[in-house]
Design an enzyme around this catalytic site. Structure first.
Site, PDB file in Angstrom:
ATOM      1  N   THR A   1       0.835  -1.216   0.000  1.00  0.00           N
ATOM      2  CA  THR A   1       0.000   0.000   0.000  1.00  0.00           C
ATOM      3  C   THR A   1       0.864   1.258   0.000  1.00  0.00           C
ATOM      4  O   THR A   1       0.633   2.184  -0.780  1.00  0.00           O
ATOM      5  CB  THR A   1      -0.897   0.003   1.261  1.00  0.00           C
ATOM      6  OG1 THR A   1      -1.528  -1.264   1.339  1.00  0.00           O
ATOM      7  CG2 THR A   1      -1.928   1.084   1.208  1.00  0.00           C
ATOM      8  N   VAL A   2       1.869   1.292   0.879  1.00  0.00           N
ATOM      9  CA  VAL A   2       2.677   2.507   0.977  1.00  0.00           C
ATOM     10  C   VAL A   2       3.653   2.594  -0.210  1.00  0.00           C
ATOM     11  O   VAL A   2       3.829   3.663  -0.807  1.00  0.00           O
ATOM     12  CB  VAL A   2       3.438   2.556   2.327  1.00  0.00           C
ATOM     13  CG1 VAL A   2       4.302   3.807   2.409  1.00  0.00           C
ATOM     14  CG2 VAL A   2       2.467   2.509   3.488  1.00  0.00           C
TER      15      VAL A   2
ATOM     16  N   GLU B   1      10.769   9.864   9.171  1.00  0.00           N
ATOM     17  CA  GLU B   1       9.599  10.705   9.503  1.00  0.00           C
ATOM     18  C   GLU B   1       8.291   9.931   9.374  1.00  0.00           C
ATOM     19  O   GLU B   1       7.370  10.081  10.173  1.00  0.00           O
ATOM     20  CB  GLU B   1       9.577  11.932   8.575  1.00  0.00           C
ATOM     21  CG  GLU B   1       8.431  12.877   8.824  1.00  0.00           C
ATOM     22  CD  GLU B   1       8.497  13.517  10.212  1.00  0.00           C
ATOM     23  OE1 GLU B   1       9.365  14.360  10.434  1.00  0.00           O
ATOM     24  OE2 GLU B   1       7.663  13.148  11.071  1.00  0.00           O
TER      25      GLU B   1
ATOM     26  N   GLU C   1      -4.471  -4.506   9.573  1.00  0.00           N
ATOM     27  CA  GLU C   1      -3.935  -5.701   8.921  1.00  0.00           C
ATOM     28  C   GLU C   1      -4.903  -6.861   9.164  1.00  0.00           C
ATOM     29  O   GLU C   1      -5.748  -6.802  10.053  1.00  0.00           O
ATOM     30  CB  GLU C   1      -2.595  -6.086   9.560  1.00  0.00           C
ATOM     31  CG  GLU C   1      -1.529  -5.026   9.516  1.00  0.00           C
ATOM     32  CD  GLU C   1      -0.955  -4.840   8.131  1.00  0.00           C
ATOM     33  OE1 GLU C   1      -1.017  -5.796   7.323  1.00  0.00           O
ATOM     34  OE2 GLU C   1      -0.472  -3.743   7.848  1.00  0.00           O
TER      35      GLU C   1
ATOM     36  N   ASP D   1       2.110  -0.922  18.604  1.00  0.00           N
ATOM     37  CA  ASP D   1       2.504   0.015  17.541  1.00  0.00           C
ATOM     38  C   ASP D   1       2.638   1.436  18.107  1.00  0.00           C
ATOM     39  O   ASP D   1       3.589   2.154  17.792  1.00  0.00           O
ATOM     40  CB  ASP D   1       1.460  -0.038  16.413  1.00  0.00           C
ATOM     41  CG  ASP D   1       1.757   0.958  15.300  1.00  0.00           C
ATOM     42  OD1 ASP D   1       2.651   0.687  14.482  1.00  0.00           O
ATOM     43  OD2 ASP D   1       1.101   2.022  15.283  1.00  0.00           O
TER      44      ASP D   1
ATOM     45  N   LYS E   1       6.112   3.897  18.434  1.00  0.00           N
ATOM     46  CA  LYS E   1       6.188   5.308  18.012  1.00  0.00           C
ATOM     47  C   LYS E   1       6.564   6.197  19.182  1.00  0.00           C
ATOM     48  O   LYS E   1       7.345   7.140  19.037  1.00  0.00           O
ATOM     49  CB  LYS E   1       4.849   5.720  17.389  1.00  0.00           C
ATOM     50  CG  LYS E   1       4.570   4.956  16.089  1.00  0.00           C
ATOM     51  CD  LYS E   1       3.134   5.117  15.646  1.00  0.00           C
ATOM     52  CE  LYS E   1       2.879   4.371  14.346  1.00  0.00           C
ATOM     53  NZ  LYS E   1       1.449   4.275  14.030  1.00  0.00           N
TER      54      LYS E   1
HETATM   55  N1  HSE Z   1      -0.991   0.755  11.642  1.00  0.00           N
HETATM   56  C1  HSE Z   1      -0.619   2.095  11.917  1.00  0.00           C
HETATM   57  C2  HSE Z   1      -1.796   2.889  12.407  1.00  0.00           C
HETATM   58  C3  HSE Z   1      -0.125   2.843  10.705  1.00  0.00           C
HETATM   59  O1  HSE Z   1      -2.920   2.446  12.254  1.00  0.00           O
HETATM   60  O2  HSE Z   1      -1.584   3.960  12.935  1.00  0.00           O
HETATM   61  C4  HSE Z   1       1.296   2.556  10.452  1.00  0.00           C
HETATM   62  O3  HSE Z   1       2.055   2.986  11.534  1.00  0.00           O
END
Ligand code: HSE
Length: 438
Positions: free
Chosen positions: A25-26, A144, A203, A214, A218
């Site tokens: 996708t990206v 970034e 996913e 996740d 971050k």
């Molecule tokens: N899966 C992440 C989110 C995006 O939903 O924020 C990629 O970091």
């Protein structure tokens, strides 16, 4: 004053050649953006940007490589071969996962190549090693897009504000979770996850997002820049949104609160606390109105007061925008130092600060059950400020949600009380407890 070079200036410049690893996708969105903004990218970078290689798992499968992609990309399946190509200036790693990307990023940096990645997991877990390799070989790592997709938060905290003073960061860093929490207003948890999958956000296995991991990855990347050191994830309180239900959202409506998955960093004289947890925010809080897959970060510090950055936190194009911005910075040779001065040893638990909590227990509607719950809370000194249970007629013995608002307590204290609930009550369903942040 600096001016952008003209087209004729640019034609004499050496191209900046990239290998695109991953066309999901990206990756596809990056390819598309490089096509549609080819001239603008070249003008900003001061040289043309070309895709010389594309690496995918199965090159024999039909792919949509845009026909007008700048450069004459060779499509292949061997990442090591692409990285080792002496014509390549940079790799753009958009595969995800940790094992293979760790090897590729390390190899590219060792060869003095730039690396642009959106891979927060690999940097949060192996950052010390990879930033060390980059330092040692004079190569640069741009990331970034790995935090809050379209929001240029790393640029802001690296270059846009003075180093040092941020003592509070409050972030919505996972677009999928924010989307799911929004859908919970009408749907069950499982249906909300399916809606996020249908929207191309979650996913097939959404565990990394909904477990809070996740967001923790971050948060660790933001903390590395703000605190100047790495953060061991195993020392963080990391809680996700599993098991939340429309009952919890309704409680928020009744009390002017919004339910969000919050990543937080707090610094004070007692130390630094970091963690990820679902929290109720007052509707007047700057992050309470962040909807859908948006991310937002609230920074608070003496010199500038409060600063909020908000934008799309997930999805192909929002992430591609930050990847392409990084490619341009890399092509211009603008590297950004990432501080590395050891590991943050003393991490306190943000759950230690006493606040009101919301508690939901699904219990059998039988005499004495409420007394057992109240007894467990009382035994640990947890006071009940408000309580409700819906009346369900003709279903004595059926499960009902009991919803409780506590007086201020630490999350640890509340957990100790919940641990006292007898086994048969706890085994019916995992209690849901959520901090109510002021
Ligand atoms: N899966 C992440 C989110 C995006 O939903 O924020 C990629 O970091």
């Amino acid at each position: 004053m600096q001016r952008y070079p003209s087209r004729s200036d640019l034609s004499d410049m050496e191209s900046y050649r990239i290998a695109l690893l991953g066309l999901g996708t990206v990756g596809r969105a990056v390819a598309e953006l490089l096509c549609t903004t080819r001239d603008e990218c070249a003008a900003r970078a001061g040289r043309p940007i070309e895709v010389s290689r594309i690496v995918v798992r199965d090159p024999s499968r039909d792919r949509e490589v845009p026909p007008d992609l700048p450069g004459e990309a060779i499509l292949g399946g061997d990442a090591i071969e692409a990285i080792s190509d002496p014509e390549i200036d940079a790799i753009v790693e958009l595969v995800g996962g940790t094992e293979a990307p760790l090897e590729w990023i390390r190899l590219a940096l060792e060869q003095g190549k730039d690396v642009i990645t959106a891979n927060k997991a690999v940097l949060a877990v192996h950052g010390d090693e990879l930033f060390g390799v980059a330092d040692h070989h004079g190569s640069s790592l741009y990331y970034e897009a790995s935090v809050a997709a379209a929001v240029p938060i790393l640029q802001v905290i690296q270059q846009g504000i003075p180093a040092g003073p941020v003592d509070r960061l409050t972030g919505i860093l996972n677009g999928t979770c924010n989307f799911i929490l929004g859908r919970l207003e009408e749907l069950s948890f499982d249906e909300s996850v399916k809606a996020a999958q249908a929207a191309g956000l979650a996913e097939a296995d959404p565990t990394l997002d909904i477990s809070g991991m996740d967001s923790a990855h971050k948060l660790a990347l933001l903390a590395r820049i703000l605190l100047g050191c790495s953060v061991p994830l195993e020392n963080l309180r990391i809680e996700g949104i599993e098991g939340l239900s429309p009952h919890d959202i309704e409680f928020g409506w009744e009390h002017d609160l919004s339910l969000k998955l919050i990543a937080m960093l707090r610094r004070n004289s007692h130390g630094t606390s970091l963690g990820v947890m679902p929290c109720f925010l007052p509707n007047s809080h700057p992050l309470a109105s962040v909807r859908d897959e948006d991310n937002a970060v609230l920074l608070e510090a003496e010199p500038f007061g409060a600063l909020v950055l908000q934008g799309k936190g997930a999805g192909g194009m929002p992430t591609a925008g930050s990847v392409v911005a990084d490619i341009i910075r890399a092509a211009r040779g603008e590297s950004i130092a990432t501080p590395r001065s050891g590991v943050l040893e003393q991490i306190t638990d943000p759950g230690d600060l006493p606040v009101r909590h919301y508690l939901r227990l699904e219990v059998p509607d039988r005499p004495g059950v409420l007394a057992r719950v109240a007894g467990a809370l009382a035994a640990e000194g947890v006071g009940i400020a408000a309580l409700d249970q819906p009346e369900i007629l003709d279903t004595v013995g059926e499960q009902v949600p009991i919803r409780i608002m506590t007086h201020p307590v630490s999350t640890t204290q509340l957990d100790a009380a919940l641990a006292l609930l007898d086994e048969d009550l706890r085994s019916i369903t995992r209690p849901i407890r959520i901090r109510i942040e002021e």
